[in-house]
Scaffold this active site. Structure first.
Site, mmCIF file in Angstrom:
data_model
loop_
_atom_site.group_PDB
_atom_site.id
_atom_site.type_symbol
_atom_site.label_atom_id
_atom_site.label_comp_id
_atom_site.label_asym_id
_atom_site.label_seq_id
_atom_site.Cartn_x
_atom_site.Cartn_y
_atom_site.Cartn_z
ATOM 1 N N CYS A 169 0.811 -1.217 0.000
ATOM 2 C CA CYS A 169 0.000 0.000 0.000
ATOM 3 C C CYS A 169 0.850 1.276 0.000
ATOM 4 O O CYS A 169 0.589 2.212 -0.755
ATOM 5 C CB CYS A 169 -0.937 -0.005 1.201
ATOM 6 S SG CYS A 169 -0.165 -0.456 2.760
ATOM 7 N N HIS A 282 -3.600 6.233 4.329
ATOM 8 C CA HIS A 282 -2.209 6.531 4.664
ATOM 9 C C HIS A 282 -1.840 7.933 4.171
ATOM 10 O O HIS A 282 -2.355 8.404 3.160
ATOM 11 C CB HIS A 282 -1.264 5.551 3.952
ATOM 12 C CG HIS A 282 -1.269 4.162 4.500
ATOM 13 N ND1 HIS A 282 -1.958 3.783 5.628
ATOM 14 C CD2 HIS A 282 -0.640 3.031 4.052
ATOM 15 C CE1 HIS A 282 -1.755 2.492 5.842
ATOM 16 N NE2 HIS A 282 -0.963 2.014 4.902
#
Lengths: 374, 374
Positions: A169, A282
């Site tokens: 990710c 994130h």
């Protein structure tokens, strides 16, 4: 887990219930690929990313003629509603991939290592969200907007199985922003500091963050099951194992995956990966050094025109990307684009990037890979 | 604000009530400096840092013969208990500094600009926590462990007023760790990404983070008074105004204050400052480039022996500094000390630093400066 109505961190159920029913035949009825698309399997369907696979497939009207919901024995027998149809979760076994064209895996590295090759042996193309095969030279590591050419020749319908790895990710979110700039001015070095959400450690970690937060607010000691320390109102170095060079595995993924995806063994990357008490997106502070000059206005224009990227860079009103703003969104947001005042004689920019960890950081990227297989 | 029993973010009340009563005469009785220490004033005593000034003075048994509790007109008349004595908060006026030897200011830049020079005119030595005078060439900018020599010649008892500036919290915390390494191998460039707590925006911001967190958990829209966006379970670029070069003021403080404190106009610094949903301690990811070789073991040894620094760097058990662990602590914690894999031909380290923003980042550093004045 209580539902957080105003801020649905876990989008899956929302998407599933709101998804419009589509006229799909029962899984037993197999029609031609041209008519109704490939047969799919989702491995790890009850997890956070597994649920998001379904959400993204529905959102993008991904064509398929059948879909198998696969999970561990523990979860088998559970019922799922997807696009107006009921499905029973089946136990993942070696026989699960019979007749499956594309399997989306997100059940951890050991499951991928065991069942990925079995699926490939049955002619299935596996898009694997684990780290099991990412650094395998024979396995393409793909971000569709960045290096689609890495999976040239892999297609549904040619009768051959294959493995394709979904990058980590943090790598996906970083490179969505860095690659368009890299193409223009060539990145020589990146210094990355991450602000990573609970979702990267799965749905249970998100639940633990919520539970701990409630406990701390009530003056109770926080329950620490997933992580070995308090997460609520705290942050800590990423929980991935630390290697002998002092980097943790999460950080070395950024270092190594960037080299592989850019096909540039000379690009220099360092990363410090930190878990922050945010639910599902994130953020990354990225310092870039380029080979060629690249001013901030040009960089902003390049990013505005980059697919899958949105620029949020309003200095006057101090409005820049935030994890909350990109949660449940497809695009990676970039802002704080500015010339690095610490670079003289070299060409540098600082940027700040946010992306939904479950979506572009995992499920969306995998489904985009699957779309390219058709 | 409800008390968070298990995690007392705001330590002041705790410290104040637990502090042992000390035999101090009433403020009206003035004894000789040698016997009982200087006369003090705390400006902005009702704020988060003001309260922490008192806490630190008590913890360190700072000697004084009298102490004035000063704040805005709005807060005047409030009662404070400090070391077993009752005090009435007085309104800050031009007359407040009559007979005051040392004044600790933390009431914002405009108050410092107005009343700092007045106090100096009365012979008071002002230790100012605002940014008002930090970059003034005539004003020393001091971290006692780093550049005590900058305040040579300024002493209580020589009858002259003076201004001394307390650096910004992010700068103090960063340089507590970077300076011992800088002394050994000379830092050429630093790339800093911060993870800053609510406390940096004051007690009201901490209360807002707590309130918002409760609201979000209850499914209510979050109250946004201090910040213009949701802070709970989110993070955002620091709220300081953004300058024409694209950096915000908080970031440029790190750039400029580092140069002044190290007395090195050539050191290159870039910073990205981010506000995270943590209560009272900042974290910073710091990438360092040195002029001379410095291996990670030597760096660790240097930091272990550095005053005011504690090393938490346990790779095997993944235990590194966290904001929660340093909250209410004096020492700045450093960990994740490792050779930067992205530097070849240059000498680089990555480190991760945490420090209590209110304590070493503000009140403790100011009281340490005051101690050096005696």
């Amino acid at each position: 887990m209580a539902t957080l109505n105003h801020h649905p961190f876990l989008s899956s159920k929302l998407h599933l219930t709101k998804a419009k029913p589509r006229p799909i035949g029962p899984t037993a009825v197999r029609m031609s690929l041209q008519e109704t698309g490939p047969s799919l399997a989702v491995v790890g369907v009850t997890g956070a990313v597994g649920q998001e696979f379904l959400s993204v497939l529905a959102d993008r009207d991904f064509p398929f003629r059948s879909i198998k919901m696969l999970a561990s024995k523990r979860s088998s027998g559970r019922h799922l509603t997807f696009q107006g149809h009921d499905y029973t979760v089946e136990e993942l076994t070696a026989e699960s991939f019979e007749g499956v064209d594309i399997a989306l895996f997100s059940a951890g590295g050991s499951i991928s290592k065991e069942f990925g090759p079995i699926a490939v042996g049955k002619g299935t193309i596996v898009v694997d969200n684990s780290s099991a095969f990412r650094m395998d030279e024979k396995v393409p590591l793909v971000i569709p907007e960045v290096n689609p050419e890495a999976m040239d020749g892999i297609k549904v319908g040619i009768g051959k199985g294959a493995l394709i790895a979904n990058p980590n990710c943090s790598t996906i979110i970083c490179l969505m922003a860095a690659t368009p700039l890299h193409r223009r001015a060539k990145v020589l070095r990146m210094v990355v500091s991450t602000y990573q959400a609970a979702s990267g450690a799965g749905a249970a970690a998100m639940e633990e963050l919520e539970l701990q937060t409630r406990e701390v607010l009530e003056g109770k000691p926080p329950t620490c099951r997933i992580f070995n320390q308090q997460y609520a109102f705290n942050l800590f170095s990423h929980n991935a194992p630390v290697l002998s060079n002092g980097y943790n595995e999460e950080e070395m993924k950024l270092v190594k995956e960037t080299r592989k995806i850019w096909n540039d063994m000379n690009v220099k990357v360092t990363a410090t990966c930190i878990r922050v008490p945010v639910m599902r997106a994130h953020a990354e502070s990225v310092n870039l050094q380029f080979e060629s000059p690249l001013d901030e206005d040009t960089a902003r224009d390049i990013l505005k025109n980059a697919p899958g990227v949105v620029v949020i860079d309003d200095r006057a009103s101090n409005r820049f990307p935030t994890p909350l703003e990109v949660s449940n969104k497809d695009d990676v947001a970039v802002g704080r684009i500015r010339r690095d005042v610490s670079q003289e004689g070299t060409y540098g920019l600082d940027i700040f990037v946010c992306g939904d960890q479950i979506r572009k950081g995992a499920a969306l990227n995998a489904v985009q890979i699957a779309e390219m297989l058709l």
